[in-house]
Design an enzyme around this catalytic site. Structure first.
Site, mmCIF file in Angstrom:
data_model
loop_
_atom_site.group_PDB
_atom_site.id
_atom_site.type_symbol
_atom_site.label_atom_id
_atom_site.label_comp_id
_atom_site.label_asym_id
_atom_site.label_seq_id
_atom_site.Cartn_x
_atom_site.Cartn_y
_atom_site.Cartn_z
ATOM 1 N N ALA A 114 -12.940 10.627 1.754
ATOM 2 C CA ALA A 114 -13.577 10.311 3.040
ATOM 3 C C ALA A 114 -12.633 9.645 4.040
ATOM 4 O O ALA A 114 -12.714 9.909 5.242
ATOM 5 C CB ALA A 114 -14.803 9.422 2.809
ATOM 6 N N CYS A 134 13.213 4.042 -0.669
ATOM 7 C CA CYS A 134 14.406 3.324 -1.069
ATOM 8 C C CYS A 134 14.359 3.119 -2.572
ATOM 9 O O CYS A 134 13.573 2.336 -3.076
ATOM 10 C CB CYS A 134 14.457 1.992 -0.354
ATOM 11 S SG CYS A 134 16.031 1.167 -0.509
#
Ligand SMILES: *Cc1c(COP(=O)(O)O)cnc(C)c1O
Length: 388
Positions: A202, A327
């Protein structure tokens, strides 16, 4: 710090629509009955859940009995894949998916591998499409399930779902699709597309977070993953999140009521953004398919730019966006999706995903492009100094 907030990360989540919240409010306040209880406020909750089930079924062109509510897209993916895999183990233990799936699918498949299932991870071409010939070749006697996402959350590429559904049907293999990004942006008829199971969430279409739905075609056996009471026809135990389910139903109805207008709006903003970026910023490449892509998605890689720096500097300007690099151990690695489309090394670190939503305007596009032009020039000058 800018006090502006330009939200351009609708693939991550969307803002709850005011009308959706209004529908939900009674179930967060005075209509608090348990949908399994027999007295009137319980029955009212049950009716509200049943109504939402109809709203979802209407959109997908299936029966309400084929809709199961869950706690989101991740749970729907788990329930579909694990459920079908466990329940059909006697027929076979081979599953086919792709290398660009959401972690909810990929990590579910990896988990099943540990439990003795065999998984084929299909490659994609450099626009992010699976190759139908490769799919056909991957099918074996013991293949029970194909799970291929409808549209990719990073690069926006929309797969040829109808063709995949046809292949699965011809071979008698179940076909699940993670349609979390596609709901609201693509018209989906599960019968015409031969889809056996479909996940949605949703909060990706202006509904509340923490509620999703799974469609599973009637007659397909699948085990439950959350065990307990008899809720959701015994497939998903736990007291129903009535307010959330009501919100999902209202949200999906609204997004399809406005379908043409909404998607044209996204497409206009997205196309202008792509055009302006390509005109004004050198050394960039658009990731994903140019036309078979979600209307609100633009994913660019910029040469000699670090995605993280770009995001931080955009944040200072009040712009929320997303990067396709993570990273890991000090070096920026492109995401599994960008790796799968074979992104060249020089582009690998600096990717930026912008995903537009209904409240964005042409001014937002101008502002983000202006900001990007300035930031990218600055970052490139800095990196040049660095190299000297
Ligand atoms: C967001 C997303 C999910 C996960 O949905 P949640 O409701 O956040 O668990 C799964 N698949 C795709 C493609 C998504 O974009």
């Amino acid at each position: 710090m800018s006090n502006k907030l330009i939200y351009l990360d609708h693939a991550a989540t969307t803002k709850l629509d005011k009308n959706v919240l209004d529908e939900m409010m009674p179930y967060l306040t005075y209509k608090y009955g348990n949908a399994s209880s027999l007295y009137s406020i319980g029955r009212e909750s049950k009716q509200a859940v049943d109504n939402a089930r109809k709203q979802v079924a209407n959109i997908l062109n299936c029966s309400p009995k084929e809709i199961y509510f869950t706690a989101g897209g991740s749970e729907s993916d788990n329930l579909a894949i694990k459920g079908i895999a466990y329940s059909n183990r006697k027929k076979g233990n081979h599953i086919i998916t792709s290398k660009i799936e959401h972690p909810a699918v990929l990590n579910t498949c990896r988990r099943l591998e540990k439990e003795g299932f065999e998984v084929t991870y299909l490659d994609v071409d450099n626009e992010g499409l699976i190759l139908l010939e490769e799919l056909k070749n991957a099918i074996k006697d013991n293949t029970i399930l194909i799970s291929i996402m409808f549209a990719n959350n990073e690069i926006g590429t929309i797969q040829d779902i109808k063709a995949i559904g046809n292949i699965a049907k011809q071979k008698g293999i179940y076909f699940h699709t993670d349609a979390v990004q596609a709901i609201g942006n693509v018209r989906i008829d599960v019968q015409k597309l031969n889809i056996d199971a479909l996940s949605m969430s949703a909060h990706k279409f202006y509904g509340p977070k923490g509620v999703g739905a799974l469609y599973v075609k009637k007659g397909i056996m699948f085990d439950s993953v959350i065990n307990g009471g008899h809720q959701e026809n015994g497939k998903r135990a736990g007291t129903e999140n009535v307010a959330g389910i009501v919100g999902l139903g209202k949200a999906i109805e609204m997004v399809y009521e406005d379908f043409d207008k909404y998607n044209m709006h996204l497409l206009n903003l997205r196309n202008k953004y792509i055009e302006d970026v390509e005109k004004r910023i050198l050394y960039c490449r658009l990731n994903g398919h140019r036309t078979n892509r979600l209307p609100g998605n633009a994913n660019f890689s910029f040469e000699r730019i670090e995605g993280e720096s770009l995001l931080l500097m955009l944040d200072i300007k009040g712009i929320c966006a997303s990067s396709g690099s993570a990273c890991t151990s000090g070096s920026l690695e492109p995401s599994h999706v960008l790796t799968a489309i074979g992104l060249e090394r020089k582009f690998a670190q600096g990717s930026l995903r912008i995903t537009f939503g209904k409240e964005n305007t042409v001014n937002d596009v101008d502002y983000v492009v202006e900001s990007l032009v300035e930031i990218i020039e600055r970052l490139r000058n800095m990196s040049q100094l660095h190299e000297k």
